[in-house]
Motif scaffolding. Structure first.
Motif, PDB file in Angstrom:
ATOM      1  N   ARG A  87       0.681  -1.060   0.054  1.00 41.52           N
ATOM      2  CA  ARG A  87       0.320   0.289  -0.233  1.00 41.52           C
ATOM      3  C   ARG A  87       0.495   1.542   0.374  1.00 41.52           C
ATOM      4  O   ARG A  87       0.776   2.169  -0.806  1.00 41.52           O
ATOM      5  CB  ARG A  87      -0.718   0.000   1.434  1.00 41.52           C
ATOM      6  N   THR A 138      -5.175 -10.365   8.296  1.00 37.77           N
ATOM      7  CA  THR A 138      -6.207  -9.129   8.625  1.00 37.77           C
ATOM      8  C   THR A 138      -7.025 -10.064   8.593  1.00 37.77           C
ATOM      9  O   THR A 138      -7.950 -11.071   8.877  1.00 37.77           O
ATOM     10  CB  THR A 138      -6.124  -8.428   7.543  1.00 37.77           C
ATOM     11  N   HIS A 140      -9.779  -9.912   6.538  1.00 33.74           N
ATOM     12  CA  HIS A 140     -10.618 -10.585   5.406  1.00 33.74           C
ATOM     13  C   HIS A 140     -10.283 -11.609   5.007  1.00 33.74           C
ATOM     14  O   HIS A 140      -8.738 -11.995   5.128  1.00 33.74           O
ATOM     15  CB  HIS A 140     -10.302  -9.678   4.525  1.00 33.74           C
ATOM     16  N   GLN A 156      -5.237 -11.192  -0.596  1.00 36.63           N
ATOM     17  CA  GLN A 156      -6.134 -10.409   0.252  1.00 36.63           C
ATOM     18  C   GLN A 156      -6.977  -9.437   0.273  1.00 36.63           C
ATOM     19  O   GLN A 156      -8.342  -8.844   1.147  1.00 36.63           O
ATOM     20  CB  GLN A 156      -4.896 -10.027   1.343  1.00 36.63           C
ATOM     21  N   GLU A 157      -6.766  -8.901  -1.001  1.00 37.06           N
ATOM     22  CA  GLU A 157      -7.727  -7.392  -1.147  1.00 37.06           C
ATOM     23  C   GLU A 157      -7.541  -6.377  -2.050  1.00 37.06           C
ATOM     24  O   GLU A 157      -6.535  -6.337  -2.979  1.00 37.06           O
ATOM     25  CB  GLU A 157      -7.320  -6.274   0.311  1.00 37.06           C
ATOM     26  N   TYR A 158      -8.818  -5.873  -2.940  1.00 38.03           N
ATOM     27  CA  TYR A 158      -8.946  -5.776  -3.917  1.00 38.03           C
ATOM     28  C   TYR A 158      -9.720  -4.242  -3.448  1.00 38.03           C
ATOM     29  O   TYR A 158     -10.577  -4.139  -2.798  1.00 38.03           O
ATOM     30  CB  TYR A 158      -9.905  -6.327  -4.809  1.00 38.03           C
ATOM     31  N   ILE A 159      -9.413  -2.997  -3.908  1.00 38.30           N
ATOM     32  CA  ILE A 159      -9.227  -1.979  -3.741  1.00 38.30           C
ATOM     33  C   ILE A 159      -9.554  -1.525  -5.092  1.00 38.30           C
ATOM     34  O   ILE A 159      -8.426  -0.637  -5.833  1.00 38.30           O
ATOM     35  CB  ILE A 159      -8.117  -0.857  -3.145  1.00 38.30           C
TER      36      ILE A 159
END
Length: 169
Positions: A87, A138, A140, A156-159
């Protein structure tokens, strides 16, 4: 134990991008380009989505919704990395490079000029399978996971729309 040559290790970034592309395709996105590059930089994935509400809708029957283009930056990192899973690597300078590169893509493919465009970021974690399995750090649950070349990968994460286009300012 001797160090193995670099060619022995898998391209972790490429595998992370493959995982994200697979997930995007499973959610009805079409991959238009992988690793699009120009003098400004590189965009990992360019994908297009036709919303279910394309064409006429109840609010405005004559309104035609254009497809959405996502310029996706994929950050593949190991657990305990220094940059918050990638990030903090998406600096204003990186955003500007991505925006300029997207502009070059749109200039090369003018038929895409009417599409709604956004900049997405995908966070992928990886760890060697041979090590003791760790819990994801995390809350999630991973969107998709895969085991490849001795590593476990987790999207893990898609923003979506992770940052505004630097061209808009």
């Amino acid at each position: 134990m001797a160090n193995l040559p670099p060619s022995h290790y898998p391209d972790i970034g490429q595998i992370g991008e493959d995982l994200v592309a697979q997930w995007l395709e499973s959610t009805d996105w079409v991959i238009l380009h992988r690793r699009f590059s120009c003098r400004w930089g590189e965009i990992d994935i360019i994908a297009q989505h036709h919303d279910c509400n394309s064409g006429k809708n109840a609010i405005s029957p004559n309104f035609t919704q254009y497809p959405t283009l996502a310029f996706v930056e994929v950050k593949t990192r190991s657990f305990g990395n220094w940059d918050a899973g990638g990030r903090s690597a998406i600096t204003l300078q990186k955003q500007t490079k991505l925006s300029r590169t997207a502009g070059i893509f749109l200039a090369e493919f003018p038929q895409m000029a009417d599409c709604a465009c956004r900049f997405d970021v995908a966070i992928v974690y990886c760890q060697p399978i041979s090590k003791q399995p760790r819990q994801l750090t995390t809350a999630h649950q991973a969107l998709i996971s895969a085991s490849v070349a001795g590593y476990q990968f987790y999207l893990q994460e898609y923003i979506p729309a992770a940052f505004d286009s630097a061209m808009d300012s």
